[in-house]
Write an enzyme that holds these catalytic residues in place. Sequence first.
Site, PDB file in Angstrom:
ATOM      1  N   GLU A   1      -3.635   7.595  -4.023  1.00 32.68           N
ATOM      2  CA  GLU A   1      -3.476   6.231  -3.364  1.00 32.68           C
ATOM      3  C   GLU A   1      -3.373   5.267  -4.300  1.00 32.68           C
ATOM      4  OE1 GLU A   1      -5.808   4.820   0.148  1.00 32.68           O
ATOM      5  OE2 GLU A   1      -6.742   3.790  -1.443  1.00 32.68           O
TER       6      GLU A   1
ATOM      7  N   TYR B   1       0.717  -1.285   0.069  1.00 32.12           N
ATOM      8  CA  TYR B   1       0.064  -0.111   0.035  1.00 32.12           C
ATOM      9  C   TYR B   1       0.957   1.276   0.048  1.00 32.12           C
ATOM     10  CZ  TYR B   1      -2.882   3.697   1.528  1.00 32.12           C
ATOM     11  OH  TYR B   1      -3.709   4.911   1.578  1.00 32.12           O
TER      12      TYR B   1
END
Length: 389
Positions: free
Chosen positions: A193, A105
Amino acid sequence: MCSMRLLEYEGKNIFQDFGIPVPERRLISTTGDEIIRAIDEIGLPLVLKAQVPTGGRGKAEGIKVAENRENAENIVGELLGSDLKNYEITSLLAEEKLEIDKEMYCGIVGDRESGVPEVVACSEGGGDIEQIAKESPEKIEFTHIDPLSGFEAYQAKDIIKKLSFPGDVFTEMSRILHKLYRVFDSYDAKLSEINPLVLTKNGELKAADSKIVIDDYSLFRHPEYKEKTGRHIQNPLEREGKEKGLNYVDLDGNIAIMANGAGLAMATMDLVNLEGESPAAFLDTGGGLNRKRMKNALKVLLKKAKSDRKVKVILLNIRLQISPPDAAAHGLLDALEEMDNSEASIIVVLRGRNQYVEKAKEFLKDSEISLFSDVREGVLEAVKIASDD
Ligand code: GDP
Ligand code: MN
């Protein structure tokens, strides 16, 4: 709503522009031969991903793998036009299937507390980062960035070291973090993101998903997205309001309310409620009225009255303090001219600077609008008509 979430494919196009590695992909928006062309160009198997502005698509069956042509065509037919988490799927992203070794992530968020961008990175990804943050926050690295000096090389190195990302991707990982920061910065984003950032079996890093959220207040700097700002709003009148820069909320009562200022509109709603009737709509035009905005605003309410038979009255509470009276009055007349209104009575309470109010009244005197100078009287008249059956 004061921010806009881009769809995965839009985010990935931006990632590609900024040099972040993304899977090969095609956008599919019809059930024709688009998918066959995609297969010819990308190959099989393909991952087909519903383009809706929400996460968790994997779990909600919005992401499917097609092993062959027939399979792919069936999935396209099944997904296109269906609903996923209350959004209609109008397009799919067909992507090369990645051979995943590891999911990670990374994201840049505008941190409200400190007021600066924050890099968030975790060596586990794919799922819900908020969940990890709650259960095992030690697995996540948070790093504040000074927006003046920018994201420094040593900061990326620190993050990667602390998280013990696989060693051979060290340089590439650092590049991706910096590029993601550039996306965040260039698009005035609230969030950029990659979840998951995938390490493939051949040792490559690829952004398997994208999430970019742009601050609505910066959309004027990104005209290509500005016109799309209302597209995910399901209610057509609320969407029209958003596209026209009006603050419109659809309600269920019988008096549609509009004012030039959110506080004034809320106070007007309160008065209507106190008198025992309920608002059918809340519309705040915002300050600095001009003819076009006034026209657009009344048009939305006239459409509301047309589509919702409960609406008996359109009640406008307008304060002419700095907005020119001719622009406001002519805007209303323009709307009435464009829309035929047989449905609702229109009541306009006009207050503010005396000479402005007088002038506006002069312009409106021959129209079907009932004019009032006192809010209470206007509201009572609206309530009287609305409760009359
Ligand atoms: P989200 O669920 O809406 O966040 O959609 P994602 O694009 O993040 O996909 C969810 C999950 O599907 C990922 O975490 C992966 O495990 C899987 N996935 C997505 N794309 C691929 C792909 O190309 N290959 C493989 N094997 N899995 C994928
Ligand atoms: Mn995801």
